[in-house]
Design an enzyme around this catalytic site. Sequence first.
Site, PDB file in Angstrom:
ATOM      1  N   ARG A  28     -45.286 -31.365 -50.002  1.00 50.01           N
ATOM      2  CA  ARG A  28     -45.238 -32.454 -50.993  1.00 50.01           C
ATOM      3  C   ARG A  28     -43.931 -33.259 -50.903  1.00 50.01           C
ATOM      4  NH1 ARG A  28     -49.262 -30.736 -55.833  1.00 50.01           N
ATOM      5  NH2 ARG A  28     -51.039 -30.639 -54.410  1.00 50.01           N
ATOM      6  N   GLY A 107     -35.561 -11.942 -38.629  1.00 46.40           N
ATOM      7  CA  GLY A 107     -36.239 -12.103 -37.343  1.00 46.40           C
ATOM      8  C   GLY A 107     -36.659 -13.556 -37.133  1.00 46.40           C
ATOM      9  N   THR A 129     -38.470 -13.201 -47.900  1.00 41.95           N
ATOM     10  CA  THR A 129     -38.659 -11.762 -47.651  1.00 41.95           C
ATOM     11  C   THR A 129     -38.409 -11.007 -48.945  1.00 41.95           C
ATOM     12  OG1 THR A 129     -37.744  -9.784 -46.586  1.00 41.95           O
ATOM     13  CG2 THR A 129     -36.272 -11.665 -46.726  1.00 41.95           C
ATOM     14  N   ASP A 131     -37.105  -8.223 -49.105  1.00 41.25           N
ATOM     15  CA  ASP A 131     -35.958  -7.311 -48.927  1.00 41.25           C
ATOM     16  C   ASP A 131     -34.639  -7.819 -49.515  1.00 41.25           C
ATOM     17  OD1 ASP A 131     -37.746  -5.759 -47.537  1.00 41.25           O
ATOM     18  OD2 ASP A 131     -37.082  -6.411 -45.557  1.00 41.25           O
ATOM     19  N   ARG A 166     -42.340  16.396 -64.918  1.00 39.59           N
ATOM     20  CA  ARG A 166     -42.266  16.473 -63.453  1.00 39.59           C
ATOM     21  C   ARG A 166     -41.092  15.671 -62.890  1.00 39.59           C
ATOM     22  NH1 ARG A 166     -48.734  15.954 -62.290  1.00 39.59           N
ATOM     23  NH2 ARG A 166     -49.045  18.143 -61.803  1.00 39.59           N
ATOM     24  N   GLY A 174     -37.663  -2.248 -48.336  1.00 40.84           N
ATOM     25  CA  GLY A 174     -36.353  -2.902 -48.246  1.00 40.84           C
ATOM     26  C   GLY A 174     -35.749  -2.840 -46.857  1.00 40.84           C
ATOM     27  N   ARG A 215     -30.745  22.297 -69.152  1.00 42.37           N
ATOM     28  CA  ARG A 215     -30.942  21.633 -70.463  1.00 42.37           C
ATOM     29  C   ARG A 215     -32.433  21.404 -70.718  1.00 42.37           C
ATOM     30  NH1 ARG A 215     -27.384  16.952 -68.782  1.00 42.37           N
ATOM     31  NH2 ARG A 215     -29.172  15.751 -69.501  1.00 42.37           N
TER      32      ARG A 215
HETATM   33  O1  F6P Z   1     -39.399  -6.976 -44.389  1.00 41.77           O
HETATM   34  C1  F6P Z   1     -40.345  -6.737 -45.381  1.00 41.77           C
HETATM   35  C2  F6P Z   1     -40.906  -5.350 -45.252  1.00 41.77           C
HETATM   36  O2  F6P Z   1     -41.870  -5.190 -46.271  1.00 41.77           O
HETATM   37  C3  F6P Z   1     -39.881  -4.222 -45.296  1.00 41.77           C
HETATM   38  O3  F6P Z   1     -39.461  -3.914 -46.592  1.00 41.77           O
HETATM   39  C4  F6P Z   1     -40.649  -3.122 -44.609  1.00 41.77           C
HETATM   40  O4  F6P Z   1     -39.760  -2.230 -43.975  1.00 41.77           O
HETATM   41  C5  F6P Z   1     -41.472  -3.849 -43.584  1.00 41.77           C
HETATM   42  O5  F6P Z   1     -41.545  -5.199 -44.005  1.00 41.77           O
HETATM   43  C6  F6P Z   1     -42.867  -3.324 -43.400  1.00 41.77           C
HETATM   44  O6  F6P Z   1     -43.454  -4.045 -42.379  1.00 41.77           O
HETATM   45  P1  F6P Z   1     -45.006  -4.036 -42.004  1.00 41.77           P
HETATM   46  O7  F6P Z   1     -45.636  -5.175 -42.698  1.00 41.77           O
HETATM   47  O8  F6P Z   1     -45.019  -4.237 -40.534  1.00 41.77           O
HETATM   48  O9  F6P Z   1     -45.569  -2.740 -42.471  1.00 41.77           O
END
Ligand code: F6P
Length: 326
Positions: A28, A107, A129, A131, A166, A174, A215
Site C-alpha cells: 500500500r 538468514g 521473526t 525470536d 506437579r 527462540g 516447604r
Molecule cells: O527462527 C524461528 C524459529 O521458530 C526458532 O525459534 C526455531 O528454532 C526454528 O525457527 C524452528 O524452525 P523450523 O520451522 O524449521 O522448525
Amino acid sequence: MSEIKKIAVLTSGGDAPGMNAAIRSVVRTATYHDLHVFGISQGYHGMIEGEIKRLERKDVGNIIQRGGTILKTARSMEFMTEEGRKKAYESLQAFGIQGIVAIGGNGTYTGAKVFSEEYDVPIIGVPGTIDNDIYGTDYSIGFDTAINTAIEAVDRIRDTADSHSRLFFIEVMGRHSGYIALYTGIGSGAGNIFLPETEDSIDELITQLKRKGRRKKLFNLVIVAEGNKNGGAMEIAAKVKEQLDNFDSKVTIIGHLQRGGSPSCNDRVLASTLGHAAVTALINNEKSIAVGLKNGRVLYTTLTEAISKENEINKDLIEMARILAL
Ligand code: F6P
C-alpha cells in the site's frame, strides 16, 4: 528523485505473525507512491524459480489479522550458491524489478547482503521473526504475538500443575536467543528460567527445588529456552528426576504453536510501521540496510551491522526475574 519504479517483497525463513501486515504495508505504501509491486513466493527459492506476481492494493485486503504469510516462506540452500543467486537475478531482470523488501530473520538478512553486493540490487531488510534476535530494533515482528501465545499456554499449564502439585518443564522456541523464554518466564511468574545467555546450573535448580519440597511446594514451573546449554526441557527434566523422585514432573514443548495465530496489535502496528519505512528507504535510494524501531523511532542499520551484532538480552530483566521468583 527516485529512479525506482518496480519493487518486490518477499518473506523468508521461519514465518512470524505480522508478516502479512508488513506485506500489506509495503504494497500500500508503494502503490501510494505509484510504484509497481510484485510478490515473490517462498522467499529466495521463489526468486530463483521466478515465482513472482504483481500485487495490487486489493490483493492485500483482509490479511492484516492473519498469521503466517500469504507469500509463503522457505529456507533456500540454492540461494547460498553463486549459481542460485545468478538465476535469482535473472528472474528479477525478467520482471524489471529494481528493489526488494525482504522480511525475515538473520538468514534472510545474510542472503540480502550477499546478493545486493553481487548484483547492486537495493534490498531493505525488515525484521520478521518470533525470536527477537535481530540487532537494530527493540522488537522483531512476531515476537509479541509469540510471547502472548506462550504465556497463555503456560497459564493453562499452571492450572493443572497447581491442581496436581506437579513440577513442569516448559520449553519455548527462540533458537540461540533467550528473549522468548525470558519474557514468557516473567509474564507467567515462573519459578526458574533457563536461558542460552546465562550459565544456569541444574544442581542449583535441584537445591532450590529441594528447599521448596521441604516447604511442601511441589508445584513449580521451569521455563527452558530451546537454545539453553544444558539441553532442552526433556534433558533437564531427566537430570532433575534422577535426583528428585518426590517431585511428579512433566514436560511440555510448546513448539510451533508459538509461530502461528493472529498477530497482536503491537505486531500489526510494528509491521505496518516497518513495511512503510522499508518502501520509503527504497524511494530514497537506500541500499543494503535494515529497518527497525528503537525507543519508538524508525532506525536504519546497515545489513552488515545487523548481521554481525547481537540483539543482546536485557541483563537487568534477568536479575529482576530471579528476585521476583525467590
Ligand atoms: O527462527 C524461528 C524459529 O521458530 C526458532 O525459534 C526455531 O528454532 C526454528 O525457527 C524452528 O524452525 P523450523 O520451522 O524449521 O522448525
